[in-house]
Design an enzyme around this catalytic site. Structure first.
Site, PDB file in Angstrom:
ATOM      1  N   SER A  36       0.838  -1.197   0.000  1.00 34.05           N
ATOM      2  CA  SER A  36       0.000   0.000   0.000  1.00 34.05           C
ATOM      3  C   SER A  36       0.870   1.242   0.000  1.00 34.05           C
ATOM      4  O   SER A  36       2.010   1.218   0.494  1.00 34.05           O
ATOM      5  CB  SER A  36      -0.897   0.017   1.248  1.00 34.05           C
ATOM      6  OG  SER A  36      -1.504   1.275   1.438  1.00 34.05           O
TER       7      SER A  36
ATOM      8  N   TYR B  80      -0.476  -0.166  10.565  1.00 37.65           N
ATOM      9  CA  TYR B  80      -0.749  -0.511   9.165  1.00 37.65           C
ATOM     10  C   TYR B  80       0.471  -0.232   8.294  1.00 37.65           C
ATOM     11  O   TYR B  80       0.868  -1.072   7.474  1.00 37.65           O
ATOM     12  CB  TYR B  80      -1.948   0.278   8.662  1.00 37.65           C
ATOM     13  CG  TYR B  80      -2.338  -0.024   7.235  1.00 37.65           C
ATOM     14  CD1 TYR B  80      -2.855  -1.267   6.870  1.00 37.65           C
ATOM     15  CD2 TYR B  80      -2.187   0.944   6.235  1.00 37.65           C
ATOM     16  CE1 TYR B  80      -3.209  -1.540   5.559  1.00 37.65           C
ATOM     17  CE2 TYR B  80      -2.540   0.678   4.920  1.00 37.65           C
ATOM     18  CZ  TYR B  80      -3.052  -0.564   4.586  1.00 37.65           C
ATOM     19  OH  TYR B  80      -3.406  -0.830   3.284  1.00 37.65           O
TER      20      TYR B  80
END
Length: 315
Positions: free
Chosen positions: A159, A185
């Site tokens: 990501s 994350y």
């Protein structure tokens, strides 16, 4: 400096566009999280090109339903579903133990994002445990099947969020530091890239290509279940931000790395918008951070992950 890989496709390309004219008959593929969202579109494109696709998902009933729908919509009967909970290393071991024969394509797609603080079945922080450790154990466990395919490809979905932070090797599981869901994350997504870098190095002689990617921002999939609205920092522009995409467009880079002849022999790289990404620049939500490609950190993470996936007793 090695030239960046370029393809004719861009941010607007769909997964179907990328595989136009590609025949995957006889190829076997596994897509984690393949029952919904990006995983489902990735599985759809691979199945439409003729691959034998296994949808690996936590909820077997949902995965079976998705497999049946894909078989009907693509006309490809060679689609099945298997149970896989990446947050439980025993489930990963069971999946690996149940696999036989070569594996040509593995798409490490499933993941969680910005979750409340939780731990996996083995006691690791949930995002790192699911996004990285579960996929690490799965991919390493399937190494023999990948090597047997002679030309296998592993695709690791990372990501743009990785640019928000690297890995805290002293406290990966947030035992001491304050838990921040976005920092956790970012750590897990940096780990995805480092894993691709080290696996590519270790497995080059086995003709296993391993690459990581940023799919773009696709809001409204299951990944965003814990976020009411996108953070302002995700608001993109064409030049400085992560590309906003449909699910069909979001799966394009995964499919490119999984099966397109345009990237034959390419390994250890990080892509976005169907191109190899440039280095990240401050103030820009694109590109790949230098720490995510660091060779020494990649080796350190690999060694640490070996120990962390040995299914220790939960503390």
């Amino acid at each position: 400096m090695t030239a960046l890989i370029s393809t004719p496709f861009g941010a607007d390309a769909t997964a179907a566009d990328v595989l136009t004219g590609v025949d995957l008959t006889g190829r076997r593929a596994v897509v984690t999280g393949g029952a919904a969202g990006l995983g489902l579109e990735t599985a759809r494109a691979l199945a439409a090109a003729g691959a034998q696709v296994t949808i690996a998902a936590r909820r077997l009933d949902v995965a079976r339903s998705a497999a049946d729908d894909l078989a009907e919509s693509t006309g490809n009967p060679h689609i099945d579903a298997r149970s896989l909970d990446l947050a439980d290393l025993q489930s990963v071991a069971d999946f690996v133990g149940g696999w036989s024969g070569p594996l040509h394509i593995l798409v490490d797609n499933a993941g969680v994002m910005a979750t409340p603080f939780q731990r996996t079945a083995q006691g690791h922080e949930l995002q790192f445990g699911t996004n990285h450790l579960g996929h690490f154990a799965l991919t390493v466990g399937l190494y023999g099947a990948l090597a047997a395919a002679d030309g296998a490809r592993v695709v690791v979905v990372s990501s743009v969020g990785h640019i928000n932070g690297g890995i805290d090797f002293e406290d990966i599981d947030f035992h001491e530091r304050h838990y921040d869901p976005w920092l956790a994350y970012a750590q897990s997504k940096t780990a995805n890239v480092l894993f691709a870098v080290e696996a590519a190095r270790r497995w080059a002689a086995d003709h296993i290509a391993v690459n990581a990617l940023n799919p773009g921002r696709i809001w409204g999939t299951g990944l965003s279940r814990y976020v009411d609205t996108p953070p302002e920092s995700f608001d993109p522009s064409a030049a400085t931000g992560v590309s906003v995409k449909t699910v069909e467009q979001g799966a394009a880079t995964s499919v490119l790395l999984a099966a397109s002849p345009l990237v034959d022999g390419v390994t250890g790289r990080y892509f976005e918008d169907c191109q190899e990404a440039e280095s990240h620049q401050d103030g820009v939500r694109r590109g790949v951070a230098a720490y995510a490609l660091d060779i020494e950190d990649a080796r350190r993470l690999w060694d640490l992950s070996v120990g962390m996936t040995a299914r220790p007793v939960r503390s």
